[in-house]
Scaffold this active site. Structure first.
Site, PDB file in Angstrom:
ATOM      1  N   ASP A   9      43.811  31.620  37.144  1.00 50.29           N
ATOM      2  CA  ASP A   9      44.645  32.109  36.052  1.00 50.29           C
ATOM      3  C   ASP A   9      45.892  31.226  36.007  1.00 50.29           C
ATOM      4  O   ASP A   9      46.208  30.531  36.980  1.00 50.29           O
ATOM      5  CB  ASP A   9      45.006  33.572  36.324  1.00 50.29           C
ATOM      6  CG  ASP A   9      45.994  34.117  35.317  1.00 50.29           C
ATOM      7  OD1 ASP A   9      45.719  34.020  34.103  1.00 50.29           O
ATOM      8  OD2 ASP A   9      47.045  34.631  35.736  1.00 50.29           O
ATOM      9  N   ASP A  11      49.422  32.013  33.887  1.00 53.85           N
ATOM     10  CA  ASP A  11      50.679  32.757  33.900  1.00 53.85           C
ATOM     11  C   ASP A  11      50.668  33.831  34.986  1.00 53.85           C
ATOM     12  O   ASP A  11      49.792  34.694  35.009  1.00 53.85           O
ATOM     13  CB  ASP A  11      50.907  33.429  32.542  1.00 53.85           C
ATOM     14  CG  ASP A  11      50.966  32.430  31.400  1.00 53.85           C
ATOM     15  OD1 ASP A  11      52.047  31.888  31.158  1.00 53.85           O
ATOM     16  OD2 ASP A  11      49.916  32.183  30.776  1.00 53.85           O
ATOM     17  N   ASP A 172      46.254  37.172  39.139  1.00 48.43           N
ATOM     18  CA  ASP A 172      47.328  38.096  39.501  1.00 48.43           C
ATOM     19  C   ASP A 172      47.191  39.458  38.839  1.00 48.43           C
ATOM     20  O   ASP A 172      48.116  40.264  38.901  1.00 48.43           O
ATOM     21  CB  ASP A 172      48.685  37.490  39.121  1.00 48.43           C
ATOM     22  CG  ASP A 172      48.885  37.445  37.608  1.00 48.43           C
ATOM     23  OD1 ASP A 172      47.945  37.019  36.891  1.00 48.43           O
ATOM     24  OD2 ASP A 172      49.960  37.836  37.128  1.00 48.43           O
TER      25      ASP A 172
END
Length: 238
Positions: A9, A11, A172
């Protein structure tokens, strides 16, 4: 089984882009005659792509389904502001460069799989000097569906020429975990990202690593254990 690829991922995993996103959101809100929002509030709106971010920012609510009559105007305003700021205040998280370098040295293929639109993803990676690390970049508009759907992960694996079972997803948020698990990948999560304001420990994953550098140590251990038949390093639940 040894791993052959890692899908990241962007961001909240590789970079902290909230300062830039918050600037663009508040520029949009001011442009529309609204008051600015706190950066920590905007951080909880991040994760499901530009359109959802704008919907949430317009409503000042997590309800991404909320429709607003000024959405087209707001989206255009956000895009203009974000193009102007993209990468200026974003910072690379500690341990990312070292982790990416270590994984490349291990012979792993690397990809970014993000819900961020391609018009912002490529420039951001280039502005931060991260672009050269990745063999494949899958943005939020590369395929028909975004995370948490498994399609972006499956597409990345196809482009890399690896089976999903031989790929590791690092993210995240619930979006990353759900997408990776549904695709059949191993999933590790980092605790310092956004996850729409929820505790990362509540998400089902194969483990939590403190940093991308620590993730690289685990992938090296897994490769060594696959060769020797021993167990890889245990994953710490941070």
């Amino acid at each position: 089984m040894p791993l052959h690829a890692v899908l990241f991922d962007l961001d909240g995993t590789l970079v902290d882009s909230v300062p830039d996103l918050a600037y663009a959101v508040n520029a949009m809100r001011v442009d529309l005659g609204m008051s600015p929002l706190r950066e920590d509030v905007i951080a909880t709106y991040v994760g499901k792509g530009v359109e959802n971010l704008v919907h949430r920012a317009l409503a000042a609510s997590m309800d991404e389904a909320t429709e607003h009559e000024r959405f087209p105007e707001a989206l255009a305003s956000f895009r203009h502001a974000y193009h102007m700021i993209n990468g200026e205040k974003t910072r690379i998280f500690d341990g990312v460069i070292e982790g990416l370098q270590a994984m490349r040295a291990q012979g792993l293929k690397l990809a970014v799989v993000t819900n961020k639109a391609a018009e912002f993803t490529g420039p951001l990676l280039k502005n931060l000097g991260l672009h050269a690390f990745f063999d494949v970049i899958v943005s939020g508009d590369t395929v028909e569906r975004k995370k948490p759907d498994p399609l972006p992960m499956l597409y990345a694996c196809e482009q890399l020429g690896v089976a999903p079972a031989d790929a590791l997803v690092i993210g995240d948020s619930m979006n990353d975990a759900s997408s990776g698990r549904a695709a059949g990948c191993t999933v590790l999560l980092v605790p310092y990202g956004y996850n729409e304001g929820r505790d990362i420990r509540s998400i089902e994953a194969d483990g939590i690593v403190a940093s991308i550098k620590e993730a690289a140590e685990w992938t090296a251990s897994r490769t060594a254990s696959a060769a020797s038949g021993s167990e890889p390093l245990p994953l710490t639940m941070h």
